[in-house]
Scaffold this active site. Sequence first.
Site, PDB file in Angstrom:
ATOM      1  N   ARG A  16      77.870  32.352  56.903  1.00  0.00           N
ATOM      2  CA  ARG A  16      78.022  31.201  56.007  1.00  0.00           C
ATOM      3  C   ARG A  16      78.699  30.057  56.758  1.00  0.00           C
ATOM      4  O   ARG A  16      78.043  29.186  57.309  1.00  0.00           O
ATOM      5  CB  ARG A  16      78.804  31.593  54.741  1.00  0.00           C
ATOM      6  CG  ARG A  16      78.601  30.603  53.571  1.00  0.00           C
ATOM      7  CD  ARG A  16      79.457  29.352  53.634  1.00  0.00           C
ATOM      8  NE  ARG A  16      80.879  29.626  53.574  1.00  0.00           N
ATOM      9  CZ  ARG A  16      81.811  28.676  53.584  1.00  0.00           C
ATOM     10  NH1 ARG A  16      81.464  27.395  53.652  1.00  0.00           N
ATOM     11  NH2 ARG A  16      83.095  28.981  53.564  1.00  0.00           N
ATOM     12  N   ASP A  17      79.996  30.096  56.843  1.00  0.00           N
ATOM     13  CA  ASP A  17      80.720  28.995  57.476  1.00  0.00           C
ATOM     14  C   ASP A  17      80.348  28.862  58.950  1.00  0.00           C
ATOM     15  O   ASP A  17      80.335  27.768  59.507  1.00  0.00           O
ATOM     16  CB  ASP A  17      82.225  29.207  57.315  1.00  0.00           C
ATOM     17  CG  ASP A  17      83.017  27.923  57.466  1.00  0.00           C
ATOM     18  OD1 ASP A  17      82.420  26.892  57.807  1.00  0.00           O
ATOM     19  OD2 ASP A  17      84.234  27.947  57.246  1.00  0.00           O
ATOM     20  N   HIS A 208      91.841  31.355  55.141  1.00  0.00           N
ATOM     21  CA  HIS A 208      90.647  30.898  55.851  1.00  0.00           C
ATOM     22  C   HIS A 208      91.067  29.781  56.798  1.00  0.00           C
ATOM     23  O   HIS A 208      91.458  28.699  56.358  1.00  0.00           O
ATOM     24  CB  HIS A 208      89.608  30.388  54.852  1.00  0.00           C
ATOM     25  CG  HIS A 208      88.372  29.822  55.489  1.00  0.00           C
ATOM     26  ND1 HIS A 208      87.250  30.586  55.724  1.00  0.00           N
ATOM     27  CD2 HIS A 208      88.082  28.576  55.946  1.00  0.00           C
ATOM     28  CE1 HIS A 208      86.325  29.834  56.298  1.00  0.00           C
ATOM     29  NE2 HIS A 208      86.805  28.607  56.443  1.00  0.00           N
ATOM     30  N   HIS A 210      90.684  27.416  60.598  1.00  0.00           N
ATOM     31  CA  HIS A 210      89.847  26.863  61.670  1.00  0.00           C
ATOM     32  C   HIS A 210      90.729  26.628  62.889  1.00  0.00           C
ATOM     33  O   HIS A 210      91.953  26.549  62.784  1.00  0.00           O
ATOM     34  CB  HIS A 210      89.171  25.573  61.216  1.00  0.00           C
ATOM     35  CG  HIS A 210      88.051  25.807  60.247  1.00  0.00           C
ATOM     36  ND1 HIS A 210      86.727  25.620  60.577  1.00  0.00           N
ATOM     37  CD2 HIS A 210      88.055  26.255  58.967  1.00  0.00           C
ATOM     38  CE1 HIS A 210      85.963  25.927  59.538  1.00  0.00           C
ATOM     39  NE2 HIS A 210      86.748  26.311  58.544  1.00  0.00           N
ATOM     40  N   CYS A 241      82.743  22.529  58.690  1.00  0.00           N
ATOM     41  CA  CYS A 241      82.217  21.996  57.437  1.00  0.00           C
ATOM     42  C   CYS A 241      81.437  20.706  57.678  1.00  0.00           C
ATOM     43  O   CYS A 241      81.971  19.772  58.297  1.00  0.00           O
ATOM     44  CB  CYS A 241      83.366  21.735  56.460  1.00  0.00           C
ATOM     45  SG  CYS A 241      82.851  20.972  54.903  1.00  0.00           S
ATOM     46  N   ASN A 250      85.487  27.952  63.095  1.00  0.00           N
ATOM     47  CA  ASN A 250      86.419  28.890  62.484  1.00  0.00           C
ATOM     48  C   ASN A 250      87.255  29.569  63.556  1.00  0.00           C
ATOM     49  O   ASN A 250      86.885  29.604  64.731  1.00  0.00           O
ATOM     50  CB  ASN A 250      85.645  29.980  61.730  1.00  0.00           C
ATOM     51  CG  ASN A 250      84.913  29.450  60.516  1.00  0.00           C
ATOM     52  OD1 ASN A 250      85.463  29.394  59.433  1.00  0.00           O
ATOM     53  ND2 ASN A 250      83.663  29.054  60.704  1.00  0.00           N
TER      54      ASN A 250
END
Length: 307
Positions: A16-17, A208, A210, A241, A250
């Site tokens: 996903r990310d 979460h 980065h 993002c 990430n």
Amino acid sequence: MYEFTPAAELRDVTMRDGLQLTGKMRPTERKLDVIRQLIALGVPTLEIGSLARPDKVPPMANTLEVIGELTADELAKCWVWVATPRHVEKAAAAGARNFQYCFSASDAHNQANIGRTTEVSLAAMPDATEIARSVGGQIELCIATSFTCPFDGPVPEERVITIANDVRADGATDIVICDTLGQAVPAQVTSLVSRVAAESPKRRIVFHGHDTWGLGVANTLAAISAGATLVDGALGGLGGCPFAPGASGNTSSEDILFATRPPWFTPDTLATMVDISEKLLAELGEPMRSKTVQGARSNAQAFEWVI
């Protein structure tokens, strides 16, 4: 093995990310291949896609197909990013049971990312929760830009605490605190995660992070020490993002695992993960950002973690 304590599980968010900023959609079969390889390797949980609009985030366009091909046992380990009750409904119909309901602490980023105010997103959460519960699923309250916003700057801790305590989020089993831009420092992460743990309803805390400013692993360890028991990472430090200028990848899954050393993570496990990671990033034309992978490919042959 020097396991980091207190212990926390890794959630790998590569599918996903990790993929969403690359602009390249991997075929359904390839996504399934990576998901199943990581599950077989011992990765406890994964984020496998998003219901974001395909025209806005093209790499997520086949998420429903990916969900539909996974078994119930596989889906029990998998999370799907959603932002509206309709997203939950569609993902649930495909077979998903774990939903990460995400919106931003800052209105400016929520408008850019989801196209509505934070209040509108929060107001819709009870409906999303009800749909998740109706299929025997669970839902997370995911607060993006918990530390800084790319448009408005620093986000006050009180803003996050207020959202965490809003009764409309009461149905969430977890709360995800996101350093969306990778601009937080460890003391800042410790402060906010500790406050969430002490001042909001008891539920699992997820961090979460980065690695934009090189503090991804340090912030992750700070979050664990402050009470987070699930932490996100992506293979090779992939990700970012599309609606957050200044954000980079990430925190690397390999780096988090090398630092925390859960019992299932061994030198042989790392070697297999490095192979998976390098092949995927080569397909995408993305650089390898993981320091652990770089170290594993070094010439320090006396170190057991070197491949």
